[in-house]
Scaffold this active site. Structure first.
Site, PDB file in Angstrom:
ATOM      1  N   HIS A   1      -4.983  -1.375  -5.171  1.00 56.05           N
ATOM      2  CA  HIS A   1      -5.496  -0.251  -4.389  1.00 56.05           C
ATOM      3  C   HIS A   1      -6.278   0.654  -5.312  1.00 56.05           C
ATOM      4  O   HIS A   1      -5.793   1.024  -6.381  1.00 56.05           O
ATOM      5  CB  HIS A   1      -4.346   0.471  -3.700  1.00 56.05           C
ATOM      6  CG  HIS A   1      -3.674  -0.389  -2.683  1.00 56.05           C
ATOM      7  ND1 HIS A   1      -2.527  -1.096  -2.957  1.00 56.05           N
ATOM      8  CD2 HIS A   1      -4.035  -0.721  -1.429  1.00 56.05           C
ATOM      9  CE1 HIS A   1      -2.203  -1.809  -1.892  1.00 56.05           C
ATOM     10  NE2 HIS A   1      -3.097  -1.607  -0.950  1.00 56.05           N
TER      11      HIS A   1
ATOM     12  N   ARG B   1       6.951 -11.009   5.825  1.00 53.66           N
ATOM     13  CA  ARG B   1       6.544 -10.764   7.210  1.00 53.66           C
ATOM     14  C   ARG B   1       7.184 -11.817   8.094  1.00 53.66           C
ATOM     15  O   ARG B   1       7.159 -13.007   7.777  1.00 53.66           O
ATOM     16  CB  ARG B   1       5.021 -10.808   7.339  1.00 53.66           C
ATOM     17  CG  ARG B   1       4.379  -9.663   6.568  1.00 53.66           C
ATOM     18  CD  ARG B   1       2.887  -9.655   6.707  1.00 53.66           C
ATOM     19  NE  ARG B   1       2.319  -8.719   5.739  1.00 53.66           N
ATOM     20  CZ  ARG B   1       1.029  -8.611   5.468  1.00 53.66           C
ATOM     21  NH1 ARG B   1       0.169  -9.374   6.109  1.00 53.66           N
ATOM     22  NH2 ARG B   1       0.601  -7.741   4.583  1.00 53.66           N
TER      23      ARG B   1
ATOM     24  N   CYS C   1       0.807  -1.240   0.000  1.00 51.12           N
ATOM     25  CA  CYS C   1       0.000   0.000   0.000  1.00 51.12           C
ATOM     26  C   CYS C   1       0.835   1.283   0.000  1.00 51.12           C
ATOM     27  O   CYS C   1       0.534   2.190  -0.787  1.00 51.12           O
ATOM     28  CB  CYS C   1      -0.989   0.022   1.147  1.00 51.12           C
ATOM     29  SG  CYS C   1      -1.216  -1.515   2.027  1.00 51.12           S
TER      30      CYS C   1
ATOM     31  N   ASP D   1      -2.576  -8.008  -5.027  1.00 54.83           N
ATOM     32  CA  ASP D   1      -2.980  -6.767  -4.379  1.00 54.83           C
ATOM     33  C   ASP D   1      -3.472  -5.738  -5.389  1.00 54.83           C
ATOM     34  O   ASP D   1      -3.063  -5.747  -6.553  1.00 54.83           O
ATOM     35  CB  ASP D   1      -1.744  -6.198  -3.657  1.00 54.83           C
ATOM     36  CG  ASP D   1      -2.123  -5.478  -2.393  1.00 54.83           C
ATOM     37  OD1 ASP D   1      -3.327  -5.344  -2.124  1.00 54.83           O
ATOM     38  OD2 ASP D   1      -1.201  -5.034  -1.675  1.00 54.83           O
TER      39      ASP D   1
ATOM     40  N   LYS E   1     -14.713  -3.156   6.508  1.00 49.76           N
ATOM     41  CA  LYS E   1     -14.253  -4.127   5.508  1.00 49.76           C
ATOM     42  C   LYS E   1     -15.249  -5.240   5.269  1.00 49.76           C
ATOM     43  O   LYS E   1     -16.183  -5.441   6.052  1.00 49.76           O
ATOM     44  CB  LYS E   1     -12.900  -4.696   5.897  1.00 49.76           C
ATOM     45  CG  LYS E   1     -12.906  -5.416   7.217  1.00 49.76           C
ATOM     46  CD  LYS E   1     -11.544  -6.019   7.524  1.00 49.76           C
ATOM     47  CE  LYS E   1     -11.558  -6.691   8.880  1.00 49.76           C
ATOM     48  NZ  LYS E   1     -10.430  -7.506   9.168  1.00 49.76           N
TER      49      LYS E   1
ATOM     50  N   GLN F   1       0.964 -11.165  -2.747  1.00 47.79           N
ATOM     51  CA  GLN F   1      -0.448 -10.780  -2.677  1.00 47.79           C
ATOM     52  C   GLN F   1      -0.937 -10.412  -4.073  1.00 47.79           C
ATOM     53  O   GLN F   1      -0.212  -9.787  -4.837  1.00 47.79           O
ATOM     54  CB  GLN F   1      -0.614  -9.555  -1.779  1.00 47.79           C
ATOM     55  CG  GLN F   1      -0.280  -9.797  -0.320  1.00 47.79           C
ATOM     56  CD  GLN F   1      -0.415  -8.523   0.482  1.00 47.79           C
ATOM     57  OE1 GLN F   1       0.151  -7.491   0.135  1.00 47.79           O
ATOM     58  NE2 GLN F   1      -1.170  -8.583   1.553  1.00 47.79           N
TER      59      GLN F   1
ATOM     60  N   HIS G   1      -8.406  -1.260  -0.341  1.00 49.83           N
ATOM     61  CA  HIS G   1      -7.431  -2.348  -0.504  1.00 49.83           C
ATOM     62  C   HIS G   1      -8.249  -3.583  -0.847  1.00 49.83           C
ATOM     63  O   HIS G   1      -9.270  -3.825  -0.212  1.00 49.83           O
ATOM     64  CB  HIS G   1      -6.705  -2.692   0.795  1.00 49.83           C
ATOM     65  CG  HIS G   1      -6.108  -1.538   1.535  1.00 49.83           C
ATOM     66  ND1 HIS G   1      -4.764  -1.370   1.659  1.00 49.83           N
ATOM     67  CD2 HIS G   1      -6.663  -0.528   2.228  1.00 49.83           C
ATOM     68  CE1 HIS G   1      -4.515  -0.302   2.393  1.00 49.83           C
ATOM     69  NE2 HIS G   1      -5.660   0.230   2.757  1.00 49.83           N
TER      70      HIS G   1
HETATM   71 ZN   LIG Z   1      -3.148  -2.392   0.908  1.00 46.25          ZN
END
Ligand SMILES: [Zn+2]
Ligand SMILES: [Zn+2]
Length: 650
Positions: free
Chosen positions: A388, A366, A337, A386, A472, A384, A518
């Site tokens: 945005h 992580r 992000c 991912d 969320k 991910q 996200h």
């Molecule tokens: Zn994010």
């Protein structure tokens, strides 16, 4: 009289001191027979507890999570009694219900317990259960409670009681057995019809390795013998489907101690599978108006200080990487992000340019403790899917619906049909712990609720489960074995646009903050593939299979024809291999079955002469082969793929 509100919203009047079981009987005798636990105004109570005030009552059966919890908690009392009667001088500590069953941590003193003792313990538990003992709660003063366990020399219970406030301590009695307990039991032990000790393990008192090691006895119990049999079969099937086992057999991924724990290595077949999943999503995202971006694997520490991640997770993350000369500090990227915020910040935007949708298969790192690592589901580095979305508050509604469409498309293409959507909203009582204006929160919460309703999702609303930066929507998927996994999440965020000072010029010519969404339909490639492996047992949808077909030649004589078939299949974009080994056809079929290749194409003299193939489907031995042309086979493959893999439309 008191007013009792039931979960369907109906309100009934009862005389004071009515019990939950009385209320159940007033609904129907049949229902009451199944009620095993209750909660009143959110607190677990006994089915025999007299109700003295107006309030909301929920009655639970075995089919409810709370019902199972009471069932297993109650069984742990019976197990404790059985152990105490069978082994002298043991000390009981704690025995809670867990997700599947319960455990009891016991200091067995000089006694030894092994797998060989399980059967006798189970028999003892069931023989006590058959005596239909009721559970009775009673209050005790701290002094009484301490005295009770002083007599037993039980330092563990004594320690627990020492930390409790006087006036809050309760005991539970059944048969001749007494335990320190807060309550929540089934009506009587007679409904425990099946019980099994699953395993024993070492467990430190209070989870602290400086303390004495106790023996944790894991058990599970059921109201019917049949339920236990089914549960054990399910466990066996789960073992067969374990993604770590299948990943090895199908040569998808591996781990190397040299490379490091929790860092998966994708083998060629696994990498191809992963690539196909990526291409599938990229194609849909392109249609959905996403733009692909790429960002580095590390970022300056300052970036994560700005995003707030450093303050929150810094101490528990991989520690900073230092440059040799310039004194710079970098962190391994824990999330994409902040990078995407900086991409947004590369130029000024007008409301007419929004929404911007940046997508990246971004690999993040992580730190997880080595003991927490598990196959592909808990790793230290993962990718991910991912993206945005930066939009105006007014665009949230339609953006949310679009993301839901994409998630549903992913699920249907991959055979996940059974899911619920969890809507996580603010805690109504505690609004000041969230950032962002009330007005914006309401917009976002309504956007999620409306979008979910509009798409006909089966939803559950959880208050207080929102992140501090926004509400969320999480997709909870049930796999083929009935296990629930969280896949796919969509989050609204007011925090990062603030921290990164993201703006756009509105129609009023003023600068405004965009809202950020996200979203990750797969979640992570690693975890998703693990779940998909266990859900399908490696029989992926045909469009995703590493090899859709394998050509098995009856002997080396037909090698040229096999190659010709392969060429023709390639023209039809069918992924295939040739097994031209000098092996019997039986062996070749067995190996192809192991690899779960959907179609085995057998070629020999007849086939070569007629320009055909003999096809055999995975897992359908004894059905006989069908001899068809390549064209016919290509049509079968095409049709099957079209059934699961639709074109994504917006
Ligand atoms: Zn994010
Ligand atoms: Zn209890």
């Amino acid at each position: 009289m008191i007013k009792i509100t039931l979960p369907d919203g109906s309100v009934k009047e009862f005389a004071q001191d009515v019990t939950p079981m009385d209320v159940a009987k007033s609904i129907s005798e049949g229902f009451a027979r199944n009620v095993i636990s209750a909660s009143f105004d959110g607190t677990t109570i006994e089915t025999t507890t007299p109700l003295t005030t107006d309030g909301s009552l929920i009655l639970y059966t075995w089919n409810d999570k709370e019902g199972k919890k009471a069932f297993w908690h109650s069984t742990s009392h019976v197990l404790a009694q059985a152990l105490q009667e069978m082994y002298s001088g043991i000390k009981l500590t704690i025995g809670p219900a867990i997700e599947n069953g319960f455990y009891y941590d016991v200091d067995f003193g000089d006694n030894k317990i092994t797998d060989a003792d399980f059967k006798a313990i189970e028999d003892k538990v069931l023989s006590i259960a058959r005596e239909k003992h009721e559970f009775t709660m009673r209050s005790a003063t701290k002094a009484e409670a301490l005295e009770f366990y002083a007599k037993e020399n039980n330092q563990y219970k004594t320690e627990l009681i020492t930390n409790l406030a006087d006036g809050t301590i309760t005991f539970c009695d059944h048969a001749t057995f007494t335990d320190l307990c807060r309550g929540g039991h089934i009506p009587n032990t007679g409904i425990i019809k099946a019980m099994k000790i699953m395993s024993i393990a070492g467990a430190y008192w209070r989870g602290d390795e400086k303390n004495k090691q106790l023996t944790r006895v894991y058990g599970i119990s059921f109201p019917k013998q049949k339920d236990l049999t089914e549960y054990l079969e399910l466990l066996e099937e789960a073992k067969r489907r374990d993604h770590r086992k299948l990943g090895k057999e199908l040569e998808l991924f591996a781990f190397s101690q040299k490379v490091g724990q929790g860092l998966p290595l994708w083998l060629p077949k696994g990498a191809a599978l992963r690539d196909r999943l990526e291409q599938f999503l990229k194609k849909a995202q392109k249609k959905g108006g996403y733009e692909q971006v790429v960002t580095p694997h590390i970022g300056q520490k300052e970036l994560y200080v700005t995003s707030g991640h450093y303050a929150k997770y810094g101490a528990d993350s991989f520690q900073p990487i230092l440059t040799p000369n310039e004194g710079e500090e970098f962190l391994l990227k824990p999330m994409n992000c902040p990078h995407h915020c900086e991409i947004y910040n590369t130029k000024p935007w007008s409301y007419k340019d929004l929404p911007k949708r940046y997508a990246e298969f971004g690999t993040v790192y992580r730190y997880e403790q080595s003991g927490e690592l598990h196959g592909l589901t808990r790793v230290r580095g993962f990718t991910q899917d991912d993206a945005h979305i930066f939009c105006t508050p007014d665009q949230l509604d339609s953006e949310f619906k679009k993301v839901i469409d994409l998630v549903l498309y992913v699920f249907s293409s991959l055979g996940f049909e059974n899911f619920t959507a969890q809507i996580s909203l603010r805690d109504k009582e505690n609004r000041d712990k969230y950032i962002g204006s009330d007005e914006n929160w309401e917009k976002a919460e309504n956007a999620i609720i409306n979008a979910a309703a509009d798409k006909g999702l089966n939803t559950v609303v959880e208050y207080g489960e929102a992140a501090f930066y926004g509400p969320k929507l999480d997709f909870m998927v049930k796999d083929a074995l009935g296990r629930q996994w969280q896949l796919g999440t969509i989050q609204v965020d007011y925090n990062l646009p603030e921290r990164f000072d993201l703006t756009y010029k509105g129609s009023d010519n003023e600068l405004h903050r965009p809202v950020m969404i996200h979203r990750a339909p797969f979640g992570s490639m690693e975890r998703f593939i693990a779940i998909l492996l266990e859900h399908t047992a490696g029989n992926f949808p045909l469009w995703l299979m590493p090899e859709q077909a394998i050509i098995l030649s009856l002997s080396e004589k037909y090698e040229n024809y096999a190659k010709k078939v392969l060429d023709l299949l390639e023209n039809h974009e069918i992924r295939a291999l040739i097994d031209n080994r000098n092996e019997t056809i039986g062996k070749k079929i067995r190996d192809a079955e192991m690899q779960k290749t959907p179609f085995m194409l057998i070629v020999g003299e007849e086939e070569e002469k007629n320009g055909t193939i003999s096809i055999r489907r995975h897992g359908q031995e004894g059905k006989g082969n069908v001899t068809i042309t390549i064209e016919e086979f290509a049509a079968i493959v095409d049709e099957e793929i079209k059934k699961t893999l639709k074109v994504f439309t917006v």
